[in-house]
Motif scaffolding. Structure first.
Motif, short mmCIF file in Angstrom:
data_model
loop_
_atom_site.label_atom_id
_atom_site.label_comp_id
_atom_site.label_asym_id
_atom_site.label_seq_id
_atom_site.Cartn_x
_atom_site.Cartn_y
_atom_site.Cartn_z
N UNK A 156 -6.09 0.76 3.54
CA UNK A 156 -7.34 0.22 4.08
C UNK A 156 -8.50 0.52 3.15
N UNK A 157 -8.55 1.72 2.61
CA UNK A 157 -9.63 2.10 1.70
C UNK A 157 -9.61 1.25 0.44
N UNK A 158 -8.42 0.99 -0.11
CA UNK A 158 -8.31 0.17 -1.31
C UNK A 158 -8.73 -1.26 -1.03
N UNK A 159 -8.25 -1.83 0.07
CA UNK A 159 -8.59 -3.21 0.40
C UNK A 159 -10.10 -3.37 0.59
N UNK A 160 -10.69 -2.42 1.30
CA UNK A 160 -12.14 -2.49 1.53
C UNK A 160 -12.90 -2.32 0.23
N UNK A 161 -12.47 -1.36 -0.61
CA UNK A 161 -13.18 -1.10 -1.87
C UNK A 161 -13.07 -2.26 -2.85
N UNK A 162 -11.88 -2.88 -2.94
CA UNK A 162 -11.69 -3.99 -3.87
C UNK A 162 -12.16 -5.33 -3.30
N UNK A 163 -12.31 -5.39 -1.97
CA UNK A 163 -12.66 -6.65 -1.35
C UNK A 163 -11.53 -7.66 -1.42
N UNK A 164 -10.28 -7.19 -1.46
CA UNK A 164 -9.12 -8.07 -1.58
C UNK A 164 -8.13 -7.81 -0.44
N UNK A 165 -7.43 -8.85 -0.02
CA UNK A 165 -6.38 -8.69 0.97
C UNK A 165 -5.18 -8.04 0.29
N UNK A 166 -4.66 -6.99 0.89
CA UNK A 166 -3.51 -6.27 0.35
C UNK A 166 -2.40 -6.27 1.38
N UNK A 167 -1.16 -6.36 0.90
CA UNK A 167 -0.01 -6.35 1.80
C UNK A 167 1.14 -5.61 1.12
N UNK A 168 1.81 -4.78 1.89
CA UNK A 168 2.94 -4.02 1.36
C UNK A 168 3.69 -3.34 2.50
N UNK A 169 4.93 -2.90 2.26
CA UNK A 169 5.62 -2.09 3.27
C UNK A 169 5.09 -0.66 3.23
N UNK A 170 5.07 0.00 4.36
CA UNK A 170 4.68 1.42 4.39
C UNK A 170 5.74 2.20 5.14
#
Length: 455
Positions: free
Chosen positions: A50-64
């Protein structure tokens, strides 16, 4: 309890990565991990994405993959930045029970934490007699000084074990975990006794750790005094500064070890590795502080080690025993003098032991796996000599000429050394009326020779 798979689990975070709302079972996971709703995201893997997506302003998707102490959670996560936060969508949620921990895992974790938290550590021989002592806290200075002056006596001679009127020392199993009262300290201390065994299961000695759940009391404000005249000796770390630095760094190491060993809660291997790096860096910094403090002591005017009459063969056996575990981890065999050998010398016991620990420790660090280190004794012309010979890469004549220089590391990096160990060791040898030299050629191993007056 495993939740049934759902098509979609949604949640919403704000601009400070706090979870504002969440569907089940994510809301339950948030609470089991110590969080609240609303509240800071408590699942590390989710918070990082969530922090990376918010900081980059990009949608991120991955398994966790996450853990809550009881279950392993696997899901596909999509994080979409929005104005003032992120939309979080999890798909294919699956939960499975964690495998049972090995029976001895809790004990191994306790040992690691006790080592990291210890404010006094000592090496004991098989009879629980003191060999070396190191203390971090100011309120342990009195007992540490007494112990160093009583090397060879049982450690229980210097503390009180409440409720025990029997002859000391008791069997180590009875003292492991016992509450002890330390002269000069108002805190309550707990003793941890860690046996060190040989390849055949024989007891080589013990490590003693004293830990306290109470923090060191804040010192009273010192009275304002006139500034002291500058010392003639160079002051790098300061005798007053070293204890102040030791305690917070030791706490950093302890906290990192707590995280690394997952004692504070479940954690993925990646984050445990980060914590291990922090602990290693802290330990390196602590070693550097100790070396700088030692350097200041030996360079001070009037420094004079005690002129003890010692058995150099016995000190060599003790040093080899202390470092035996580290050597065995690399498959290295240390050939130390056997119990029938004796060689009298004059020098301060703990300083000679310090030098030999440095020499043998260096030999272990730079020797190849499955090699051997020889500890040899000779005497003549009123001098007692001990040689540490390894099968490592050796030294070129140019390197041998500068290996004892201050901060000299011969271009090495990343080995955890400070470049002060051999400098300090030679200064100590000369202060005791002896010498420390190196022999050998590149590609043929190194031979460090400690020479002392014969006693």
């Amino acid at each position: 309890m495993s939740a049934p798979e759902r098509i979609q689990v949604e949640a919403q975070s704000d601009g400070e990565d706090r979870l504002l709302r969440a569907d089940e079972p994510l809301s339950a996971l948030q609470i089991r991990c110590g969080g609240t709703i609303p509240g800071a995201i408590a699942v590390p893997e989710l918070r990082e994405l969530v922090s990376k997506a918010r900081g980059f302003g990009l949608k991120l998707a991955r398994p966790i993959i996450a853990q809550d102490g009881q279950e392993t959670i696997r899901a596909w996560i999509e994080v979409t930045p929005q104005e003032g936060g992120c939309l979080i969508i999890l798909r294919h949620w699956q939960a499975s029970s964690l495998p049972p921990e090995p029976a001895d895992l809790a004990n191994r974790r306790r040992v690691e934490i006790d080592r990291a938290l210890a404010e006094l550590t000592a090496r004991l021989d098989p009879g629980q007699r003191l060999m070396t002592v190191d203390a971090l806290a100011g309120d342990l200075a009195q007992v540490a000084q007494a112990m160093r002056g009583g090397i060879g006596r049982p450690w229980t001679d210097f503390v009180d074990v409440p409720g025990s009127g029997q002859r000391q020392p008791l069997h180590w199993r009875l003292l492991d975990g016992a509450t002890v009262v330390v002269p000069g300290s108002q805190r309550v201390w707990r003793a941890t006794i860690l046996p060190q065994t040989g390849p055949e299961g024989e007891t080589l000695g013990f490590d003693l750790c004293l830990t306290s759940d109470q923090p060191l009391p804040e010192p009273a404000e010192p009275a304002v005094a006139a500034p002291s005249p500058p010392s003639k000796a160079s002051s790098v770390i300061g005798r007053e500064m070293a204890p102040v630095l030791r305690q917070p760094i030791a706490r950093i190491i302890a906290n990192a070890e707590t995280i690394r060993t997952r004692r504070a809660g479940p954690l993925t291997e990646e984050y445990a590795g980060y914590a291990g790096d922090i602990a290693a860096a802290g330990q390196h910094l602590l070693t550097l502080i100790e070396d700088l403090s030692d350097m200041e002591i030996i360079e001070a005017e009037g420094f004079a080690p005690a002129a003890d009459r010692i058995d150099l063969a016995d000190v060599a056996r003790r040093a080899a025993g202390i470092l035996g575990v580290r050597a065995r981890e690399k498959g290295i065999t240390i050939h130390a003098p056997d119990e029938t050998m004796h060689l009298g010398a004059v020098g301060e016991f703990r300083r000679v032991l310090q030098v030999l620990l440095n020499l043998i420790g260096n030999a272990i660090r730079y020797s190849p796996e499955n090699s051997a280190i020889s500890v040899l004794l000779t005497a003549g012309a009123g001098r007692a000599r001990i040689t540490i010979a390894d099968q490592g890469p050796g030294l070129s004549p140019q390197d041998a000429a500068r290996v004892f220089d201050k901060f000299e590391r011969l271009g090495r990096s990343g080995d955890g050394g400070s470049g002060l160990g051999l400098y300090i060791s030679r200064r100590l040898a000369r202060a005791m009326g002896g010498e420390l030299s190196v022999e050998g050629h590149q590609g043929q191993g190194a031979r460090f020779v400690l020479e002392l007056p014969q006693g």
